[in-house]
Write a protein that holds these residues in place. Structure first.
Motif, mmCIF file in Angstrom:
data_model
loop_
_atom_site.group_PDB
_atom_site.id
_atom_site.type_symbol
_atom_site.label_atom_id
_atom_site.label_comp_id
_atom_site.label_asym_id
_atom_site.label_seq_id
_atom_site.Cartn_x
_atom_site.Cartn_y
_atom_site.Cartn_z
ATOM 1 N N LYS A 134 9.718 -27.966 -21.178
ATOM 2 C CA LYS A 134 10.466 -28.486 -20.025
ATOM 3 C C LYS A 134 11.743 -29.187 -20.486
ATOM 4 O O LYS A 134 12.814 -28.997 -19.891
ATOM 5 N N ARG A 135 11.639 -29.974 -21.539
ATOM 6 C CA ARG A 135 12.837 -30.640 -22.068
ATOM 7 C C ARG A 135 13.831 -29.624 -22.635
ATOM 8 O O ARG A 135 15.050 -29.822 -22.546
ATOM 9 N N LEU A 136 13.291 -28.529 -23.189
ATOM 10 C CA LEU A 136 14.176 -27.487 -23.710
ATOM 11 C C LEU A 136 14.961 -26.825 -22.586
ATOM 12 O O LEU A 136 16.157 -26.526 -22.741
ATOM 13 N N PHE A 137 14.328 -26.601 -21.448
ATOM 14 C CA PHE A 137 15.043 -26.029 -20.300
ATOM 15 C C PHE A 137 16.131 -26.996 -19.802
ATOM 16 O O PHE A 137 17.210 -26.567 -19.369
ATOM 17 N N MET A 138 15.861 -28.301 -19.857
ATOM 18 C CA MET A 138 16.894 -29.266 -19.485
ATOM 19 C C MET A 138 18.070 -29.205 -20.458
ATOM 20 O O MET A 138 19.237 -29.301 -20.050
#
Length: 445
Positions: free
Chosen positions: A117-121
């Motif tokens: 999820k942080r990677l998508f951000m």
């Protein structure tokens, strides 16, 4: 996995121990249902986001695009339209967040999907900087500040780095700052002063469109600029945690120093404000000062006005000189100015015909005005060689530089007199010898 590392230094054994722990942890994740389910949810969320964005993005583009009809909402719609590339990473982030809640409720674990999820951000921030930011300064700010912060957030290091910067204190003498305060000040200062520059440009463009005196317009622009950047400076001081009370004491000391040591600068600054308020001299006026300086005002600063002469030189005149000395403004209250051209005719001319001939000829000049007064030919006196006349005429502008009004008028006078067979005299002298010429006496033999 067992290795005999007893013959190696302790630091190598410690690094190897960390590596084995990481290996065991990775294998435990890979072989656990929780890890596989998180990987599957990540992949599924991304694929679903791709499918939705392929349908949603063209539909939103057609709905928001204002090309078919221009109206009041055209600019906001164009602003929103440029954010469409963020749909894919933000959809993946939102869907992954839903999957994270499900995984945590089932397995009480969600480290892998939280990292995804942080990677998508991070991908959303990278897309924002690469595709949406157009201003060069903001693009540099995003590339070297926003993307690194997003990368630290993606790897879960943002809190650790933030705490380390907060605990690291540097200073000069009694003044101490944490590295976090310096970084925060650099980021906030860059954004605030960019916003100040942008808002100042927008406000200046709005003021330029208003119907008012140029001097008042410039005063308002300077006042707005001072207020914007003053507010940005105060906000920046609060962001960095600097006590404004100490600045007030420092400002008072600086004010006393300015009062004693910089009286001329203060006087010129106040004189500049008075000039802008009264509008007696502004940019574009042709002025002549008591000291002999003359030229067109091309720029007015807080300290001085810059005059440009017709021979290309720039003269820096302190603002105080415009207040304390006599100033002739050839462009104030309109730019019509009166000039005159002198000429003479011979004594055998019927001088009653000259005024009408000259006035008609000068009136043909394209730049000579009929108001406030038309050309006026006047008899000035009786000279030694001829009868002296002068023609007065009004024009817009100064008779210098690119404009040669008097020269043009003299050409018109010459041609008009020649066409009417009127002679322009040249100096003549009559020598009278009383008693006649002496006679030569023959020499006695």
């Amino acid at each position: 996995m067992n290795f005999d590392l007893t013959q190696y230094p302790p630091i190598v054994q410690q690094i190897a121990g960390y590596g084995l722990q990481g290996y065991d942890l990775a294998m435990g994740w890979l072989l656990s249902p929780a890890a596989w389910s998180q990987f599957a949810i990540l992949v599924g969320a991304y694929v679903l986001a791709v499918l939705i964005s392929r349908k949603l993005r063209p539909m939103l583009a057609r709905l928001i695009d204002p090309r078919e009809k221009q109206n009041l909402f055209t600019a906001p719609r164009l602003f929103v339209l440029q954010f469409l590339p963020l749909i894919l990473p933000l959809l993946a982030y939102a869907l992954t967040g839903i999957g994270e809640q499900i995984v945590r409720s089932i397995f009480d674990s969600g480290a892998v999907i939280a990292f995804g999820k942080r990677l998508f951000m991070f991908l959303a921030v990278r897309t924002f900087v690469r595709d949406i930011l157009k201003d060069p300064f903001l693009k540099v700010l995003g590339k070297f500040i926003l993307i690194p912060i997003a990368a630290l957030y993606a790897f879960g290091l943002l809190d650790l780095v933030s705490a380390t910067l907060t605990d690291t204190v540097v200073g000069v003498g009694n003044i101490k700052f944490s590295l976090m305060a310096i970084v925060r000040g650099v980021i906030a200062g860059s954004i605030l002063f960019w916003l100040g520059q942008w808002s100042n440009g927008q406000t200046s463009a709005l003021i330029e469109k208003q119907e008012m005196r140029p001097s008042l317009r410039q005063l308002l622009m300077k006042l707005v600029e001072f207020m914007i950047f003053g507010a940005a400076f105060l906000i920046l001081m609060n962001v960095m945690g600097i006590n404004l009370g100490a600045l007030a004491v420092l400002g008072g000391a600086i004010g006393v120093g300015l009062g004693f040591g910089l009286q001329k600068i203060a006087s010129n600054f106040i004189s500049g404000v008075i000039l802008l308020v009264e509008g007696q001299a502004t940019v574009g006026d042709y002025v002549e000062l008591d000291g002999g300086e003359a030229g067109t005002i091309v720029k007015m600063t807080a300290r001085a006005a810059i005059l440009e002469t017709y021979d290309g030189r720039w003269i820096v005149v302190p603002n105080e000189d415009f207040i304390t000395t006599r100033v002739v403004n050839y462009s104030d209250s309109g730019s019509a100015n009166r000039y005159e051209a002198e000429f003479s005719v011979s004594y055998d001319t019927d001088i009653n015909l000259v005024p009408d001939i000259i006035e008609a000829a000068v009136s043909k000049h394209a730049e000579v005005l009929a108001a406030p007064y038309p050309p006026d030919c006047e008899l000035r006196g009786f000279g030694d060689s001829g009868i002296n006349f002068a023609v007065e005429f009004w024009v817009n502008g100064i008779d210098d530089g690119p404009n040669k009004y008097t020269s043009d008028v003299l050409f018109l006078i010459w041609n008009a007199l020649r066409d009417n067979n009127i002679t322009i005299p040249y100096p003549q002298r009559v020598v009278e010898i009383k008693g006649g010429f002496p006679t030569a006496t023959p020499a006695s033999e």
